[in-house]
Design a protein around this motif. Structure first.
Motif, PDB file in Angstrom:
ATOM      1  N   ARG A 112       5.864   5.096   1.267  1.00  0.00           N
ATOM      2  CA  ARG A 112       5.624   6.536   1.225  1.00  0.00           C
ATOM      3  C   ARG A 112       5.885   7.061  -0.169  1.00  0.00           C
ATOM      4  O   ARG A 112       6.779   6.570  -0.865  1.00  0.00           O
ATOM      5  N   TYR A 113       5.093   8.038  -0.581  1.00  0.00           N
ATOM      6  CA  TYR A 113       5.325   8.678  -1.869  1.00  0.00           C
ATOM      7  C   TYR A 113       6.684   9.363  -1.860  1.00  0.00           C
ATOM      8  O   TYR A 113       7.099   9.915  -0.840  1.00  0.00           O
ATOM      9  N   ALA A 114       7.383   9.298  -2.986  1.00  0.00           N
ATOM     10  CA  ALA A 114       8.699   9.937  -3.117  1.00  0.00           C
ATOM     11  C   ALA A 114       8.523  11.446  -3.105  1.00  0.00           C
ATOM     12  O   ALA A 114       7.524  11.979  -3.588  1.00  0.00           O
ATOM     13  N   GLN A 154       0.840  -1.197   0.000  1.00  0.00           N
ATOM     14  CA  GLN A 154       0.000   0.000   0.000  1.00  0.00           C
ATOM     15  C   GLN A 154       0.873   1.245   0.000  1.00  0.00           C
ATOM     16  O   GLN A 154       1.934   1.265   0.630  1.00  0.00           O
ATOM     17  N   ALA A 155       0.414   2.277  -0.695  1.00  0.00           N
ATOM     18  CA  ALA A 155       1.038   3.599  -0.610  1.00  0.00           C
ATOM     19  C   ALA A 155       0.360   4.338   0.536  1.00  0.00           C
ATOM     20  O   ALA A 155      -0.841   4.174   0.773  1.00  0.00           O
ATOM     21  N   VAL A 156       1.138   5.142   1.247  1.00  0.00           N
ATOM     22  CA  VAL A 156       0.624   5.844   2.420  1.00  0.00           C
ATOM     23  C   VAL A 156       0.906   7.341   2.275  1.00  0.00           C
ATOM     24  O   VAL A 156       2.012   7.737   1.908  1.00  0.00           O
ATOM     25  N   ASP A 157      -0.120   8.145   2.550  1.00  0.00           N
ATOM     26  CA  ASP A 157       0.085   9.585   2.663  1.00  0.00           C
ATOM     27  C   ASP A 157      -0.793  10.099   3.800  1.00  0.00           C
ATOM     28  O   ASP A 157      -1.406   9.293   4.517  1.00  0.00           O
ATOM     29  N   HIS A 190       7.766   0.445  -6.764  1.00  0.00           N
ATOM     30  CA  HIS A 190       6.680   0.946  -7.612  1.00  0.00           C
ATOM     31  C   HIS A 190       7.016   2.391  -7.956  1.00  0.00           C
ATOM     32  O   HIS A 190       7.508   3.138  -7.108  1.00  0.00           O
ATOM     33  N   THR A 191       6.729   2.786  -9.167  1.00  0.00           N
ATOM     34  CA  THR A 191       7.010   4.154  -9.601  1.00  0.00           C
ATOM     35  C   THR A 191       6.271   5.153  -8.716  1.00  0.00           C
ATOM     36  O   THR A 191       5.081   4.991  -8.438  1.00  0.00           O
ATOM     37  N   GLY A 192       6.999   6.173  -8.255  1.00  0.00           N
ATOM     38  CA  GLY A 192       6.390   7.251  -7.480  1.00  0.00           C
ATOM     39  C   GLY A 192       6.437   7.074  -5.978  1.00  0.00           C
ATOM     40  O   GLY A 192       6.071   7.982  -5.242  1.00  0.00           O
TER      41      GLY A 192
END
Length: 91
Positions: free
Chosen positions: A88-90, A18-21, A63-65
């Protein structure tokens, strides 16, 4: 998290990416999950499932980004080990 499988079943690594923000968590479909250099991909829900042998394994998720993540896991006979990744998003 470690689960015991039925006797005689091959060990498995499984989990979700999962991506987290600040707003929450989002499943990351088509993330690459590398287990000892062999690449697998998450499904539409960000989930993966990989049969493995007993022993220590290196996992790398990309994953990209988002920032990549890596960890190692020791698998015992009959184990099913859940390894979730929260990326985390880059910047």
């Amino acid at each position: 998290m470690r689960f015991r499988s039925a006797p005689g079943k091959a060990p498995v690594l499984f989990g979700q990416v999962q991506a987290v923000d600040d707003a929450g968590r989002y499943p990351m479909a088509t993330s690459s999950v590398s287990v000892d250099g062999n690449v697998y991909y998450t499904n539409a829900l960000g989930a993966y499932r990989v049969p493995v042998s007993v022993g220590k394994h290196q996992l790398v998720v990309e994953h990209t980004g988002v920032r990549s993540s890596r960890t190692s896991v020791k698998v015992e006979p009959g184990d099913s080990v859940q390894v979730n990744f929260y990326l985390r998003y880059a910047d």
